[in-house]
Design a protein around this motif. Structure first.
Motif, PDB file in Angstrom:
ATOM      1  N   ILE A  63     -35.826  74.090  68.879  1.00 43.60           N
ATOM      2  CA  ILE A  63     -35.409  73.656  70.218  1.00 43.60           C
ATOM      3  C   ILE A  63     -34.494  74.701  70.855  1.00 43.60           C
ATOM      4  N   GLU A  64     -33.572  75.222  70.051  1.00 46.12           N
ATOM      5  CA  GLU A  64     -32.658  76.249  70.554  1.00 46.12           C
ATOM      6  C   GLU A  64     -33.433  77.471  71.038  1.00 46.12           C
ATOM      7  N   GLN A  65     -34.433  77.858  70.254  1.00 44.20           N
ATOM      8  CA  GLN A  65     -35.238  79.015  70.645  1.00 44.20           C
ATOM      9  C   GLN A  65     -36.051  78.715  71.900  1.00 44.20           C
TER      10      GLN A  65
ATOM     11  N   ASN B 292     -35.873  80.762  75.384  1.00 42.45           N
ATOM     12  CA  ASN B 292     -37.064  81.365  75.974  1.00 42.45           C
ATOM     13  C   ASN B 292     -37.317  80.852  77.391  1.00 42.45           C
ATOM     14  N   SER B 293     -37.100  79.553  77.574  1.00 46.59           N
ATOM     15  CA  SER B 293     -37.301  78.980  78.909  1.00 46.59           C
ATOM     16  C   SER B 293     -36.318  79.570  79.914  1.00 46.59           C
ATOM     17  N   TYR B 294     -35.057  79.729  79.484  1.00 47.00           N
ATOM     18  CA  TYR B 294     -34.061  80.279  80.394  1.00 47.00           C
ATOM     19  C   TYR B 294     -34.354  81.748  80.689  1.00 47.00           C
ATOM     20  N   ASN B 295     -34.800  82.516  79.693  1.00 50.65           N
ATOM     21  CA  ASN B 295     -35.169  83.919  79.921  1.00 50.65           C
ATOM     22  C   ASN B 295     -36.354  84.013  80.886  1.00 50.65           C
TER      23      ASN B 295
ATOM     24  N   LEU C  47     -38.632  85.234  86.189  1.00 43.61           N
ATOM     25  CA  LEU C  47     -39.358  84.761  87.375  1.00 43.61           C
ATOM     26  C   LEU C  47     -38.514  84.894  88.631  1.00 43.61           C
ATOM     27  N   LYS C  48     -37.202  84.658  88.483  1.00 46.49           N
ATOM     28  CA  LYS C  48     -36.299  84.784  89.625  1.00 46.49           C
ATOM     29  C   LYS C  48     -36.303  86.221  90.150  1.00 46.49           C
ATOM     30  N   LYS C  49     -36.286  87.172  89.219  1.00 49.00           N
ATOM     31  CA  LYS C  49     -36.303  88.582  89.622  1.00 49.00           C
ATOM     32  C   LYS C  49     -37.612  88.924  90.341  1.00 49.00           C
ATOM     33  N   GLN C  50     -38.722  88.427  89.757  1.00 51.05           N
ATOM     34  CA  GLN C  50     -40.010  88.746  90.346  1.00 51.05           C
ATOM     35  C   GLN C  50     -40.186  88.101  91.717  1.00 51.05           C
TER      36      GLN C  50
ATOM     37  N   ALA D 259     -39.481  76.764  85.631  1.00 45.53           N
ATOM     38  CA  ALA D 259     -39.019  77.260  84.330  1.00 45.53           C
ATOM     39  C   ALA D 259     -37.623  76.749  84.026  1.00 45.53           C
ATOM     40  N   LEU D 260     -36.757  76.718  85.065  1.00 44.18           N
ATOM     41  CA  LEU D 260     -35.401  76.211  84.863  1.00 44.18           C
ATOM     42  C   LEU D 260     -35.423  74.723  84.517  1.00 44.18           C
ATOM     43  N   SER D 261     -36.335  73.982  85.156  1.00 40.49           N
ATOM     44  CA  SER D 261     -36.461  72.547  84.860  1.00 40.49           C
ATOM     45  C   SER D 261     -36.890  72.320  83.415  1.00 40.49           C
ATOM     46  N   ILE D 262     -37.825  73.164  82.956  1.00 40.98           N
ATOM     47  CA  ILE D 262     -38.255  73.063  81.551  1.00 40.98           C
ATOM     48  C   ILE D 262     -37.083  73.356  80.618  1.00 40.98           C
ATOM     49  N   ALA D 263     -36.310  74.396  80.944  1.00 34.86           N
ATOM     50  CA  ALA D 263     -35.147  74.744  80.112  1.00 34.86           C
ATOM     51  C   ALA D 263     -34.160  73.592  80.062  1.00 34.86           C
TER      52      ALA D 263
END
Length: 433
Positions: free
Chosen positions: A213-215, A219-222, A227-230, A247-251
């Protein structure tokens, strides 16, 4: 209150009836019966009954019962005065017998049987002597009298035999009762050990899941940051909501799962800490516990399975629950793999500074080609009556626990009579590490 009344009725009834099994040694109305022996037994067995009240009630009931028997036997020749004159001295025995026991505080000697027996001898002898004296006084009408030496000697021997017989009988019953209690406690102890071992496995599995879960959160936050940069560069299509927000919602959701898992792990850990029943056991004791549990499991499934064990080590371990979970999982699988009759053998021995468990069974075995998958989560050969597969995580759990000891588990080639053989090898130094 109702229970005490029932106990008193039982005491009175049995003493009255057994009191009629009598012997009259001095060619007089003085009798020796089984009633006094059963009276002594009831007094030490039912200690919650007031002893002096019980003796008064018992003695009175015995006298009245014997008077009634005379009335039934003699008919028109019955004389109440004569019958009471004969039987009332028996009341003196019961009263004085109980008084001696009460003054001697016999309840303090229930674990010191020799002292209890000696006190019973004193009470029995004194009660019989008092009854004999009362009878002599009534017969002699106040005229001085004397005893020949042999009646007291005879009564002393009788008191010794009768008291120690009752104390011995009480001790036998008490020992059987204690054995039953000990057996019940042992069964409860074994059950708690097996439950605790299951909890330890679940805690281990939760810790492993927490790592995943931690991983996943990381990964979701990364992914969100990338995606934010792109999106800022215009490399991604404009969506509502944006991919970075998804992606942030998933994280965030994975993080919530992590917090819930942490709470579950914390609760399980608290239970495990509270249930530290034992700090260490020998390997032989652990094997015995697992065999007992799976013998019951086999009987519950209606299977005729012979269990064999060979423990060639005197090692002890403080990792009781983890080893219990490993062996119990392997043996329960073996029980389930045997259709109706078969044999399960457990061998424990030392080899090259390692503790080795060898678990074999004569069940249906593992299909050729499946050896590479048996330790992976989801692999199973077990289905319920509706055709639904089991979870298939038992051997995966076992492998995780064994590897936490820096050990190995593998499927090995057995003898001709053996179908499935698992070998677990654990470094000896990890049994305490």
């Amino acid at each position: 209150m109702r229970n005490k009344a029932l106990i008193i009725v039982i005491m009175v009834t049995t003493t009255m009836l057994l009191g009629e099994l009598k012997y009259q040694p001095f060619h007089s109305d003085f009798r020796i019966s089984f009633g006094s022996g059963i009276f002594f037994f009831w007094l030490i067995w039912f200690r919650e009954i007031p002893i002096l009240f019980a003796s008064l009630l018992m003695g009175s009931a015995v006298v009245l019962f014997r008077i009634w028997l005379d009335f039934m036997a003699l008919g028109d020749g019955f004389r109440l005065y004569e019958s009471a004159f004969i039987h009332v001295p028996s009341l003196a025995f019961y009263l004085f017998f109980a008084l001696i026991l009460w003054v001697g505080r016999f309840w303090n000697y229930l674990q010191a049987l020799l002292k209890l027996g000696a006190l019973g001898v004193v009470a029995d002898f004194s009660g019989n002597m008092l009854e004999l004296i009362v009878r002599k006084i009534l017969i002699s009408h106040g005229v001085p009298f004397s005893f020949p030496p042999w009646p007291p000697f005879f009564l002393l021997i009788l008191a010794f035999v009768r008291s120690f017989f009752i104390v011995g009988f009480f001790s036998i019953i008490q020992m059987r009762h204690l054995r039953e209690i000990s057996r019940e406690q042992q069964l409860r102890f074994e059950k708690m050990l097996m439950i605790s071992s299951d909890l330890h496995v679940e805690a281990l599995y939760l810790k492993k899941v927490m790592g995943h879960i931690e991983q996943a959160t990381r990964n979701s936050y990364n992914l969100y940051r990338e995606l934010k940069k792109q999106e800022a560069k215009g490399n991604l299509p404009e969506l509502d909501p944006p991919l970075s927000c998804c992606a942030l919602s998933i994280a965030e959701e994975v993080h919530e799962i992590k917090k819930d898992s942490q709470r579950i792990l914390s609760g399980v850990s608290k239970i495990i800490q509270q249930e530290q029943i034992v700090k260490e056991l020998t390997i032989a004791e652990i094997v015995c516990l697992v065999l007992n549990a799976n013998q019951k499991y086999a009987r519950m499934l209606g299977k005729d399975i012979s269990f064999q064990n060979e423990v060639e080590t005197s090692l002890t371990t403080r990792h009781v629950y983890s080893l219990l979970s490993v062996l119990n999982n392997l043996l329960s699988n073996a029980v389930e793999a045997i259709e109706e009759t078969g044999t399960i053998a457990v061998r424990a021995y030392e080899r090259d500074r390692r503790l080795v468990f060898r678990i074999s069974d004569t069940g249906t075995g593992i299909m050729p080609g499946d050896e590479a998958f048996i330790f992976k989560p989801g692999y199973t050969t077990k289905y319920d009556e509706q055709g639904n597969a089991s979870t298939g995580i038992g051997l995966a759990h076992v492998k995780d626990v064994v590897e936490s000891f820096e050990g190995t588990i593998r499927l090995v080639q057995g003898q001709i009579s053996e179908v499935t053989v698992f070998e677990v090898s654990i470094p000896i130094h990890r049994l305490w590490g």
